[in-house]
Design a protein around this motif. Structure first.
Motif, mmCIF file in Angstrom:
data_model
loop_
_atom_site.group_PDB
_atom_site.id
_atom_site.type_symbol
_atom_site.label_atom_id
_atom_site.label_comp_id
_atom_site.label_asym_id
_atom_site.label_seq_id
_atom_site.Cartn_x
_atom_site.Cartn_y
_atom_site.Cartn_z
ATOM 1 N N ASN A 253 93.897 99.975 12.819
ATOM 2 C CA ASN A 253 93.155 99.496 11.649
ATOM 3 C C ASN A 253 93.205 97.972 11.560
ATOM 4 O OD1 ASN A 253 92.387 102.042 10.762
ATOM 5 N ND2 ASN A 253 94.095 102.238 9.343
ATOM 6 N N ASP A 254 94.379 97.413 11.773
ATOM 7 C CA ASP A 254 94.542 95.968 11.695
ATOM 8 C C ASP A 254 93.730 95.270 12.777
ATOM 9 O OD1 ASP A 254 96.163 93.758 10.342
ATOM 10 O OD2 ASP A 254 96.597 93.404 12.477
ATOM 11 N N LEU A 255 93.797 95.755 13.999
ATOM 12 C CA LEU A 255 93.072 95.137 15.107
ATOM 13 C C LEU A 255 91.572 95.153 14.874
ATOM 14 C CD1 LEU A 255 92.910 93.927 17.956
ATOM 15 C CD2 LEU A 255 92.977 96.273 18.843
ATOM 16 N N GLY B 3 90.037 95.393 11.990
ATOM 17 C CA GLY B 3 89.648 94.841 10.699
ATOM 18 C C GLY B 3 89.417 95.868 9.613
ATOM 19 N N ASP B 4 89.990 97.049 9.758
ATOM 20 C CA ASP B 4 89.849 98.091 8.739
ATOM 21 C C ASP B 4 91.062 98.046 7.819
ATOM 22 O OD1 ASP B 4 87.525 99.040 9.996
ATOM 23 O OD2 ASP B 4 88.696 100.327 11.319
ATOM 24 N N SER B 5 90.814 97.985 6.542
ATOM 25 C CA SER B 5 91.899 97.974 5.558
ATOM 26 C C SER B 5 91.878 99.282 4.793
ATOM 27 C CB SER B 5 91.733 96.813 4.582
ATOM 28 O OG SER B 5 91.774 95.592 5.266
ATOM 29 N N PRO B 6 92.886 100.125 4.988
ATOM 30 C CA PRO B 6 92.892 101.397 4.267
ATOM 31 C C PRO B 6 93.096 101.173 2.773
ATOM 32 C CG PRO B 6 94.975 101.084 5.407
ATOM 33 C CD PRO B 6 94.073 99.945 5.807
ATOM 34 N N THR B 7 92.387 101.950 1.989
ATOM 35 C CA THR B 7 92.526 101.840 0.533
ATOM 36 C C THR B 7 93.228 103.062 -0.046
ATOM 37 O OG1 THR B 7 90.314 102.766 0.258
ATOM 38 C CG2 THR B 7 90.499 100.362 0.257
ATOM 39 N N VAL C 235 87.402 89.273 12.946
ATOM 40 C CA VAL C 235 88.066 90.249 13.820
ATOM 41 C C VAL C 235 88.026 89.759 15.263
ATOM 42 C CG1 VAL C 235 87.974 92.627 14.693
ATOM 43 C CG2 VAL C 235 87.569 92.169 12.264
ATOM 44 N N LEU C 236 86.856 89.284 15.706
ATOM 45 C CA LEU C 236 86.733 88.757 17.070
ATOM 46 C C LEU C 236 87.560 87.497 17.263
ATOM 47 C CD1 LEU C 236 82.970 89.114 18.065
ATOM 48 C CD2 LEU C 236 84.914 90.438 18.878
#
Length: 172
Positions: free
Chosen positions: A71-73, A75-79, A133-134
């Motif tokens: 998720n971090d790599l 760019g996803d942020s869990p809510t 992210v890139l």
């Protein structure tokens, strides 16, 4: 004109004409499935790596850590809980593991580079700016900047071959 996914800044020779980005609405979901398959492969590889790196932790922790690193790599942020809480509580360890990918999983750099770039292009088509992210992946040595941006068919072909070699997809 948009920045190319090779390096996400606009300068002469580093742009993709917008008319070349015109894609059918069916292509984006297919490309995103390819990105998700790369994430699944990375998840499998990270689980093995993390189980060795954290032998004192149980399988649940290793699974959550692998998911949080991915998720971090990407760019996803869990809510949703408990994932958001785990990401907050383990932020330092997650960051440390993301920084290790370029060394500990260096055989994944080609598929990760391609998946991150394809995600960038899909995001752009949907009005999302995933440039950070890139940039971060480049700074961490995960993004292979010399590698050309894959054409959609080449990306899907690579993902299928990789997925079938790991028995995640059927050979066609």
């Amino acid at each position: 004109m948009i920045p190319s996914a090779t390096f996400p800044f606009v300068f002469p020779g580093n742009v993709v004409p917008e008319n070349e980005m015109a894609v059918e609405s069916k292509l984006i979901p297919i490309l995103r499935e390819g990105v998700d398959l790369v994430k699944m492969i990375l998840f499998q590889r990270l689980r093995r790596h993390l189980a060795n790196a954290y032998p004192e932790q149980d399988a649940s922790y290793v699974n959550r850590m692998a998911g949080a690193v991915i998720n971090d790599l990407f760019g996803d942020s869990p809510t949703a809980e408990p994932f958001a809480g785990f990401a907050r509580d383990q932020a330092e360890a997650i960051d440390r593991e993301v920084r290790r990918i370029s060394v500990s999983l260096n055989d994944m750099l080609i598929p990760l580079t391609d998946a991150l770039r394809i995600q960038f292009l899909c995001d752009y088509q949907e009005g999302v700016d995933s440039t950070p992210v890139l940039v971060r992946a480049n700074e961490l040595g995960i993004l292979l900047s010399d590698r050309e941006v894959p054409l959609p068919a080449r990306f899907i072909s690579m993902v299928r071959k990789l997925g079938s070699s790991l028995q995640l997809v059927r050979k066609t």
